[in-house]
Design a protein around this motif. Sequence first.
Motif, short mmCIF file in Angstrom:
data_model
loop_
_atom_site.label_atom_id
_atom_site.label_comp_id
_atom_site.label_asym_id
_atom_site.label_seq_id
_atom_site.Cartn_x
_atom_site.Cartn_y
_atom_site.Cartn_z
N MET A 15 36.48 71.42 18.63
CA MET A 15 35.78 72.71 18.65
C MET A 15 34.31 72.53 19.01
O MET A 15 33.73 73.38 19.69
CB MET A 15 35.93 73.42 17.30
CG MET A 15 37.34 73.92 17.04
SD MET A 15 38.06 74.89 18.40
CE MET A 15 36.85 76.17 18.64
N PHE A 16 33.70 71.44 18.59
CA PHE A 16 32.30 71.16 18.92
C PHE A 16 32.15 71.01 20.44
O PHE A 16 31.24 71.59 21.05
CB PHE A 16 31.83 69.90 18.20
CG PHE A 16 30.39 69.57 18.45
CD1 PHE A 16 29.38 70.38 17.96
CD2 PHE A 16 30.04 68.44 19.17
CE1 PHE A 16 28.04 70.08 18.19
CE2 PHE A 16 28.72 68.13 19.41
CZ PHE A 16 27.71 68.94 18.91
N ILE A 17 33.08 70.29 21.05
CA ILE A 17 33.05 70.11 22.51
C ILE A 17 33.27 71.45 23.21
O ILE A 17 32.57 71.78 24.17
CB ILE A 17 34.12 69.08 22.94
CG1 ILE A 17 33.69 67.68 22.47
CG2 ILE A 17 34.34 69.10 24.44
CD1 ILE A 17 34.78 66.63 22.56
N LYS A 18 34.22 72.23 22.72
CA LYS A 18 34.50 73.54 23.31
C LYS A 18 33.27 74.45 23.22
O LYS A 18 32.93 75.16 24.16
CB LYS A 18 35.67 74.17 22.54
CG LYS A 18 36.51 75.11 23.32
CD LYS A 18 37.73 75.48 22.47
CE LYS A 18 38.66 76.35 23.25
NZ LYS A 18 39.84 76.74 22.48
N LEU A 19 32.60 74.42 22.07
CA LEU A 19 31.40 75.23 21.87
C LEU A 19 30.29 74.80 22.82
O LEU A 19 29.64 75.63 23.46
CB LEU A 19 30.94 75.12 20.42
CG LEU A 19 29.79 76.02 20.01
CD1 LEU A 19 30.30 77.45 19.81
CD2 LEU A 19 29.14 75.51 18.75
N GLU A 21 30.62 73.29 25.70
CA GLU A 21 31.01 73.66 27.06
C GLU A 21 30.70 75.12 27.33
O GLU A 21 30.20 75.47 28.39
CB GLU A 21 32.50 73.39 27.29
CG GLU A 21 32.83 71.92 27.41
CD GLU A 21 34.33 71.65 27.46
OE1 GLU A 21 35.14 72.59 27.33
OE2 GLU A 21 34.70 70.47 27.63
N CYS A 22 31.00 75.98 26.36
CA CYS A 22 30.70 77.40 26.50
C CYS A 22 29.19 77.63 26.65
O CYS A 22 28.76 78.38 27.52
CB CYS A 22 31.25 78.18 25.30
SG CYS A 22 30.99 79.96 25.40
N LYS A 26 27.24 79.15 30.02
CA LYS A 26 26.40 80.35 29.94
C LYS A 26 24.92 80.04 30.10
O LYS A 26 24.09 80.94 30.18
CB LYS A 26 26.65 81.07 28.61
CG LYS A 26 28.05 81.64 28.49
CD LYS A 26 28.20 82.38 27.18
CE LYS A 26 29.59 82.86 26.91
NZ LYS A 26 30.22 83.72 27.84
N GLY A 27 24.57 78.74 30.12
CA GLY A 27 23.18 78.34 30.26
C GLY A 27 22.37 78.55 28.99
O GLY A 27 21.16 78.72 29.05
N HIS A 28 23.05 78.52 27.83
CA HIS A 28 22.37 78.70 26.54
C HIS A 28 22.25 77.37 25.82
O HIS A 28 23.13 76.52 25.90
CB HIS A 28 23.17 79.66 25.64
CG HIS A 28 23.34 81.04 26.18
ND1 HIS A 28 22.40 81.70 26.92
CD2 HIS A 28 24.39 81.91 26.07
CE1 HIS A 28 22.83 82.90 27.24
NE2 HIS A 28 24.05 83.06 26.75
N LYS A 29 21.17 77.23 25.06
CA LYS A 29 21.01 76.04 24.21
C LYS A 29 21.54 76.32 22.80
O LYS A 29 21.72 75.41 22.02
CB LYS A 29 19.55 75.62 24.14
CG LYS A 29 19.04 75.07 25.45
CD LYS A 29 17.63 74.56 25.31
CE LYS A 29 17.19 73.98 26.64
NZ LYS A 29 15.90 73.34 26.57
N THR A 30 21.76 77.58 22.49
CA THR A 30 22.25 77.98 21.18
C THR A 30 23.11 79.23 21.32
O THR A 30 22.93 80.02 22.25
CB THR A 30 21.08 78.26 20.21
OG1 THR A 30 21.60 78.70 18.96
CG2 THR A 30 20.12 79.30 20.76
N CYS A 31 24.02 79.41 20.38
CA CYS A 31 24.90 80.58 20.41
C CYS A 31 24.14 81.86 20.04
O CYS A 31 24.54 82.95 20.45
CB CYS A 31 26.05 80.40 19.43
SG CYS A 31 27.23 79.14 19.91
#
Length: 64
Positions: A15-19, A21-22, A26-31
């Motif tokens: 899940m960490f890898i999936k997060l 990658e997302c 999206k070009g974000h450093k944080t969700c």
Amino acid sequence: MEGIKDKYDIHFEEMFIKLQECQREKGHKTCSICEKFLECEIRDEYVIATYESMSKGKSGGFDF
């Protein structure tokens, strides 16, 4: 048996890898800056996987 990963650790890492990658897509450093922050399934799964990895599937406190 330190160093051996259980199913909770493996799921957390997946899940960490999936997060990550997302975030990268999206070009974000944080969700927190994402428009889907509050309804994101990936983030929700990651939070659950983190909790389960820390608690090893047991309810209650964490084993730090």
